[in-house]
Design a protein around this motif. Sequence first.
Motif, PDB file in Angstrom:
ATOM      1  N   THR A 428      61.251  45.622  32.757  1.00  0.00           N
ATOM      2  CA  THR A 428      62.519  45.885  33.434  1.00  0.00           C
ATOM      3  C   THR A 428      63.550  46.505  32.492  1.00  0.00           C
ATOM      4  N   PRO A 429      63.851  45.871  31.344  1.00  0.00           N
ATOM      5  CA  PRO A 429      64.798  46.546  30.426  1.00  0.00           C
ATOM      6  C   PRO A 429      64.201  47.804  29.789  1.00  0.00           C
ATOM      7  N   MET A 430      62.857  47.840  29.601  1.00  0.00           N
ATOM      8  CA  MET A 430      62.249  49.018  28.991  1.00  0.00           C
ATOM      9  C   MET A 430      62.401  50.238  29.890  1.00  0.00           C
ATOM     10  N   ASN A 431      62.269  50.044  31.205  1.00  0.00           N
ATOM     11  CA  ASN A 431      62.468  51.170  32.117  1.00  0.00           C
ATOM     12  C   ASN A 431      63.888  51.714  31.999  1.00  0.00           C
ATOM     13  N   ALA A 432      64.853  50.791  31.850  1.00  0.00           N
ATOM     14  CA  ALA A 432      66.241  51.233  31.688  1.00  0.00           C
ATOM     15  C   ALA A 432      66.420  51.987  30.375  1.00  0.00           C
ATOM     16  N   GLY A 438      66.222  59.329  28.426  1.00  0.00           N
ATOM     17  CA  GLY A 438      65.941  60.651  28.974  1.00  0.00           C
ATOM     18  C   GLY A 438      67.193  61.332  29.482  1.00  0.00           C
ATOM     19  N   LEU A 439      68.076  60.557  30.161  1.00  0.00           N
ATOM     20  CA  LEU A 439      69.334  61.140  30.621  1.00  0.00           C
ATOM     21  C   LEU A 439      70.215  61.538  29.457  1.00  0.00           C
ATOM     22  N   LEU A 440      70.216  60.710  28.408  1.00  0.00           N
ATOM     23  CA  LEU A 440      71.016  61.014  27.225  1.00  0.00           C
ATOM     24  C   LEU A 440      70.558  62.303  26.562  1.00  0.00           C
ATOM     25  N   LEU A 441      69.242  62.522  26.499  1.00  0.00           N
ATOM     26  CA  LEU A 441      68.717  63.735  25.870  1.00  0.00           C
ATOM     27  C   LEU A 441      69.076  64.992  26.659  1.00  0.00           C
ATOM     28  N   ASP A 442      69.400  64.839  27.951  1.00  0.00           N
ATOM     29  CA  ASP A 442      69.785  65.994  28.759  1.00  0.00           C
ATOM     30  C   ASP A 442      71.256  66.359  28.603  1.00  0.00           C
ATOM     31  N   ARG A 457      63.474  57.082  22.202  1.00  0.00           N
ATOM     32  CA  ARG A 457      62.514  57.398  23.260  1.00  0.00           C
ATOM     33  C   ARG A 457      61.082  57.183  22.800  1.00  0.00           C
ATOM     34  N   VAL A 458      60.733  57.708  21.633  1.00  0.00           N
ATOM     35  CA  VAL A 458      59.367  57.564  21.125  1.00  0.00           C
ATOM     36  C   VAL A 458      59.030  56.099  20.875  1.00  0.00           C
ATOM     37  N   SER A 459      59.958  55.358  20.292  1.00  0.00           N
ATOM     38  CA  SER A 459      59.700  53.939  19.997  1.00  0.00           C
ATOM     39  C   SER A 459      59.534  53.131  21.275  1.00  0.00           C
ATOM     40  N   SER A 460      60.371  53.411  22.279  1.00  0.00           N
ATOM     41  CA  SER A 460      60.261  52.663  23.528  1.00  0.00           C
ATOM     42  C   SER A 460      58.959  52.980  24.252  1.00  0.00           C
ATOM     43  N   SER A 462      56.164  53.888  22.783  1.00  0.00           N
ATOM     44  CA  SER A 462      55.116  53.218  22.003  1.00  0.00           C
ATOM     45  C   SER A 462      55.066  51.733  22.338  1.00  0.00           C
ATOM     46  N   LEU A 463      56.234  51.109  22.478  1.00  0.00           N
ATOM     47  CA  LEU A 463      56.271  49.689  22.829  1.00  0.00           C
ATOM     48  C   LEU A 463      55.699  49.463  24.220  1.00  0.00           C
ATOM     49  N   LEU A 464      56.005  50.339  25.156  1.00  0.00           N
ATOM     50  CA  LEU A 464      55.467  50.203  26.507  1.00  0.00           C
ATOM     51  C   LEU A 464      53.948  50.373  26.507  1.00  0.00           C
ATOM     52  N   THR A 465      53.444  51.312  25.703  1.00  0.00           N
ATOM     53  CA  THR A 465      51.994  51.493  25.589  1.00  0.00           C
ATOM     54  C   THR A 465      51.343  50.248  25.027  1.00  0.00           C
ATOM     55  N   LEU A 466      51.974  49.654  24.016  1.00  0.00           N
ATOM     56  CA  LEU A 466      51.441  48.424  23.427  1.00  0.00           C
ATOM     57  C   LEU A 466      51.387  47.299  24.452  1.00  0.00           C
ATOM     58  N   ILE A 467      52.429  47.166  25.259  1.00  0.00           N
ATOM     59  CA  ILE A 467      52.453  46.120  26.291  1.00  0.00           C
ATOM     60  C   ILE A 467      51.327  46.339  27.294  1.00  0.00           C
ATOM     61  N   ASN A 468      51.152  47.582  27.711  1.00  0.00           N
ATOM     62  CA  ASN A 468      50.087  47.880  28.673  1.00  0.00           C
ATOM     63  C   ASN A 468      48.709  47.569  28.094  1.00  0.00           C
ATOM     64  N   ASP A 469      48.479  47.929  26.828  1.00  0.00           N
ATOM     65  CA  ASP A 469      47.185  47.677  26.196  1.00  0.00           C
ATOM     66  C   ASP A 469      46.904  46.182  26.093  1.00  0.00           C
ATOM     67  N   ILE A 470      47.875  45.429  25.660  1.00  0.00           N
ATOM     68  CA  ILE A 470      47.671  43.984  25.505  1.00  0.00           C
ATOM     69  C   ILE A 470      47.411  43.337  26.862  1.00  0.00           C
ATOM     70  N   LEU A 471      48.125  43.769  27.888  1.00  0.00           N
ATOM     71  CA  LEU A 471      47.925  43.198  29.215  1.00  0.00           C
ATOM     72  C   LEU A 471      46.536  43.532  29.746  1.00  0.00           C
ATOM     73  N   ASP A 472      46.108  44.778  29.576  1.00  0.00           N
ATOM     74  CA  ASP A 472      44.765  45.155  30.019  1.00  0.00           C
ATOM     75  C   ASP A 472      43.701  44.380  29.257  1.00  0.00           C
ATOM     76  N   PHE A 473      43.865  44.260  27.956  1.00  0.00           N
ATOM     77  CA  PHE A 473      42.893  43.532  27.137  1.00  0.00           C
ATOM     78  C   PHE A 473      42.805  42.076  27.573  1.00  0.00           C
ATOM     79  N   SER A 474      43.944  41.474  27.862  1.00  0.00           N
ATOM     80  CA  SER A 474      43.944  40.077  28.312  1.00  0.00           C
ATOM     81  C   SER A 474      43.231  39.935  29.644  1.00  0.00           C
ATOM     82  N   LYS A 475      43.454  40.880  30.560  1.00  0.00           N
ATOM     83  CA  LYS A 475      42.765  40.813  31.856  1.00  0.00           C
ATOM     84  C   LYS A 475      41.258  40.952  31.687  1.00  0.00           C
ATOM     85  N   ILE A 476      40.840  41.851  30.814  1.00  0.00           N
ATOM     86  CA  ILE A 476      39.404  42.040  30.603  1.00  0.00           C
ATOM     87  C   ILE A 476      38.795  40.794  29.986  1.00  0.00           C
ATOM     88  N   GLU A 477      39.466  40.217  28.982  1.00  0.00           N
ATOM     89  CA  GLU A 477      38.933  39.032  28.320  1.00  0.00           C
ATOM     90  C   GLU A 477      38.810  37.854  29.269  1.00  0.00           C
TER      91      GLU A 477
END
Length: 991
Positions: A428-432, A438-442, A457-460, A462-477
Motif C-alpha cells: 500500500t505505501p509502496m504503490n504511493a 513517477g509523477l515527480l519525475l514528470d 524510484r529504482v530502490s522502491s 527493487s524493494l517491491l521485486t524483493l517482496i514479490n519474490d519472497i512471497l512467491d517462494f513462501s507459497k511454493i515452499e
Amino acid sequence: MRRSRSRFTLGLGWLNLRQQLQSLAPGAVVSLFVLLLLRLGAWEVGEHSAYRLLFRLRGARAWDDRIVVVRIDDASVQQLGRYPWGRDRYADLLDTLLPAQPAVVGFSILMSEVVTEDPAGDAAFAEALRISGNGVLAAAINAPTPSSRSFQAGGPLQAQSNLLPQGVLPLDILQAQASSGHVLQSRDADGISRQNYIYAGKFPTLGLSLVKVYNWQMESTIGQKEPFVPIALPPEPDAAAVKRGLNTPLWINWPGPSGGDQGPKSYSFEEVISGNVDLSRFTNKIVLVGVRLTGADPIYTPFDRNPPTSGVYLHAAVMDNVLQGRALRRWPPWATVVLVALAGPLLGWILGGLPLRRRWLGVAIALVGWGLLCPIAFQFNLWLPVVAPLMTLILTGGVSLLQKQLQTNAQLQARSELLATMSHEIRTPMNAVIGMTGLLLDTPLNGEQQGFANVIRVSSESLLTLINDILDFSKIESGQLALETSPFDLRRCLEDCLDLVAAPAAQAGIELSYWMDEETPEVIAGDITRLRQILVNLLSNAVKFTEQGQVTIRVHAQTIFPEAEAGFSPQFVQRRFQRLSGKLSQAQSILRQQQDWVRRYPELLELGQLYQIEFAVEDTGIGIPANRLDRLFKPFSQVDASTTRRYGGTGLGLVISDRLSRLLGGGMGVFTRDGEGHLGQTGRSPVLEVAERITQGSTFHFSLLAPSISTVATEAIATELLRGKRLLIVDDNLTNRQILTLQAQGWGMVADVAASGVEALRLLSRSPDYDLAILDQQMPEMDGVELVQRLRLRPQLRSLPLIFLTSLGSQELKDHPIQRELAALLTKPVKQTQLYEMVCRVLKIEGTEVAPSAMGSAIDGALAEQIPLRILLAEDNRVNQQVTLKLLSRLGYRADVAASGDEVLQAFQRQYYDLVLMDVQMPLMDGLEATQHLRQELPKQPYIIALTASALERDREACYAAGMDAYLSKPFRIQELSDAIRAIPRQDGSE
C-alpha cells in the motif's frame, strides 16, 4: 538480584526438562501400545515368519557326523512287508550292527504298537537288546494341558510298563534296554517344531537319552585308552521344576534340511540288514532308527516345508544341538519387554532434536541397524525378538516424522500468512511511493533533484521485486501456489516478455531475438502468468550479466506419445510414464515431474495432443564458473558475493523459476562457458543440446508440459500470398539473420542474407530484382543509414521497398531525412506477427491484416452498423474490462459494464440488452447463477455469451446447462468475438 537470577535459571531448567519429557512421550506411548499387542500375541505370526527368514539368511549347516539315521522308508516296506513289523526285524538290525560296535542304537518307535503275537520275535529282540547293551527305546508322554500344566509320563519303560498294552511287550525286553526317552513333540501354529521339552519332570527326551548313553558307552570304550571329554548335558530339573511338569524347552537350532547332501547321514533299513552298507560307518556312532514312510508323522522345519519331513529328525536335531552345544539362546520374555519399553522413548528422544531430513536418516539407521543385528546374532545362535522391536522403531519413527511434518507445515503456514500480511501492508505505501515518484519525475527538476528521484524510484521497484519474490517462494515452499490453466498464444507470450526487457537491453546495446521451431504449437493451455514469470526472470538475468552481444530465446517442442490420438486417457499416460521411468535413467527427475503434472491436471489431456516444450534463453555474457554451479538454485544464494554488490538481486529468482518449471511438469538446467573457456552444466535437456554453440555465456533451459489447442490458421493463405517473393536480409548478427530467414521461409519467401552493407551491395549488383529488403540500423563499417543512401544512388534500386530495424529508444532517426526513403520502421525485438503484417502491407497484399496464426477473415470495423446491439459486459477484472471494451470499440460497439452478477440483474431493471458478455467467475454472484436468474425472470431473453478462462469440456457444458447461448474461452481474439456476434440469430430469424 540473586534470587531473581536463581528463579530465572530454575525456570529455564524446568522448561528444558519439560521439553525433554515431551520428546519422550510419543515413544513411550508407542512402546506401551506394542507391549499391549505383545501381551495379546499379536506379533506371534510375524515372529514365526522372521524365524524362517533368519534360517534362510543364515543358510544350512553341516549335521554332526556322529549321528546316523536308519530309515524305515517306503523301499524297506516294499522289501520287508507291511508295517508295523514283528520285533524280530529290530533284532536282525541289532545283530547286523553288533560287529560295527555303534556307541548307541535308539529306536524312535513306540514299542506299544499292536502286532501279531510272535513270542519268538519278542524273545529275539529282547536277547539282541541284552547282548548289545546300548539300546534306547522311545516312551509315550501325554501332552500337558495349557491350564493344568500337568502331564503323564511313560518314564523308563520298566518303571511305567502299566502304560503299555498288557501282553504286548514281554517284561524281559523292558529289562534288557539301556535307557528310555520321551518322544513328545511341540509344534507352533504354523506347524514348525521350534522347541522340544528335553525333560518332562525328570524324564529326558529321546535325543537327550541317546547322548547320555553315548557318554556312558564312550567312557567305557575309549575312556581307559585316551582322555574322553563327555558331552555337556543340560542340567536336570530341580524339585520345583519337576513339580511344574514340563521344564524349560530347548529351542531347536535346525542344522539344515533333513534329506539330500545337506541332511544327516542316513541309510535305508533294508539296505543295512541286507549288508549293502559298509558297517564301519556305524562305529562309535549314535544310530537312530525311525519311520520315514510317506505321510507318516510329518513335521515342518524352516528347511523342510513342502514336502514335510519325518518326526525322527526332530530327535536328530535335538542330538545335534546337544552334541555341538549350539541350541538357540532365546531372549527371555522380560528382556523383550525391557527392550521394547526403552526403544520407543530412547528413539523419540534422539529424534526430538533433529530436523526433518535427519529424522528420516535416524529412523533408517535404527531400522537397518536392528535388521542387521538380528541375523548377525542368529549366526552366533542368539535368537533376538525381531518384529516387536522393529514395530516399535517404525511406529516411533513414523510418529516423530509426522509430528515434525505437522510442525513444519504449521510453521510454513504461519510464515506464509505473515508474509502475505506484510506484503499487503507494504504494498500500500509502496504503490504511493512509486506512483508519486513517477509523477515527480514528470515535473521540472534540476539535475540533482532528478538523480534523487531516480534513486527513490529504482530502490522502491527493487524493494517491491524483493517482496514479490519472497512471497512467491513462501507459497511454493508451503505448497500453496496454485496454477491456473487457460489457452494462450505462445508466440505472443514470448514477444510480451521481450518487450519487458527491451528498454534495458537497448540501453546496453544488446540484441534481442527469439525463434520458435515450426513444430511448436501456437496456442497451448497452461499458466501464462507463471511461464511469463520464468521467462522474464531469465531474460532479466541474461541482460543484466551481458555487457555486449545478444540474448536469444529458442523454443522447441516434441509430442509426448505421438502414436496416441488427442484425448487419450490419463491412465494411458501414467502407464507410459511408468514404462519410461525404467528406461531413461538420465531423465528420472523430469519424468517424475511429468508424472506429478499428469496426476494434478488429468483434465488437460482431453484438450489436445500433449507436448513437452523446451525453452532456452541464451546470452553472450560473463558465464558462470563450473565450480559455482551448485549455488545457482539455492535460496538466497549468489554464485559470487561480488555479483550481488555489482548487479544486485536476492538470489531467489532462479530458485522460484526452477520450482515453477517443476510445477509445470518439467525442470531447469544450465549450460555455461566462462571467460576462460571452461564448460559447465547442471541438468540434462532431452530436447535441446546447446553446449556446442556456446563460445562464452550461459544458456538456461527449462521445459513444461502443455496440450495444444487447435485453431483455424491462415498459414496456407500467407504461404500462397508471399510464395516466391524475394527477400534480402542485411544484419551483422548471425542469430538475427537465422531467425529472419526461417520466418521468411515459413511464409514461402526466398530469402538471401548479407552480413554487412558491403556484402549486400555486392548481392544487389549481381541480382537487383528483389521484392523487399530488411536492413539493420547498427552495423560495423557501414551502418544501415549509409547503406540506404548508397542503395538510393543506384537507379535500379530506387524503388526497392526497405524495412528498417532499429533499437528501442534510438533518437538518431527522429526527424532524419532517411525516413522518407523507408517503407517501414520497426523496433527491435521484432515480433513475427508485426513483421508479417508489415511485409504484407509493404508488398501491398490485400486481406492479410492479421498474422499467420490469427483466425479467419479481416476485421469489420463497421460490424455495429450491420448488426446493431445493446451490449452489457459482465466482468469483474478491470484490465479485462478495458481489453474487451477496446475490442468492441474496434467493431464499432459501445457497451455498459457490470462487475458482478448482482449488477447484471440491476442493469436489466434499468433497460434491456440484446447481448450479454458474461464472465463466469465473479464475486457475490457468478455468471452461471446470474444467467439462471435472467432465464427465469425476463420475458424477453437476451443472447448470452460465456467468457471464461476455463477451457475444459465440462466447463462448456456447465455454461450451456445454465442457459448460456455461446462460449468464448479467454484469451479470445477479436475475430472470434466478431464471429460470435455474427452468429447471433436476427430478430427476423436469420443469422
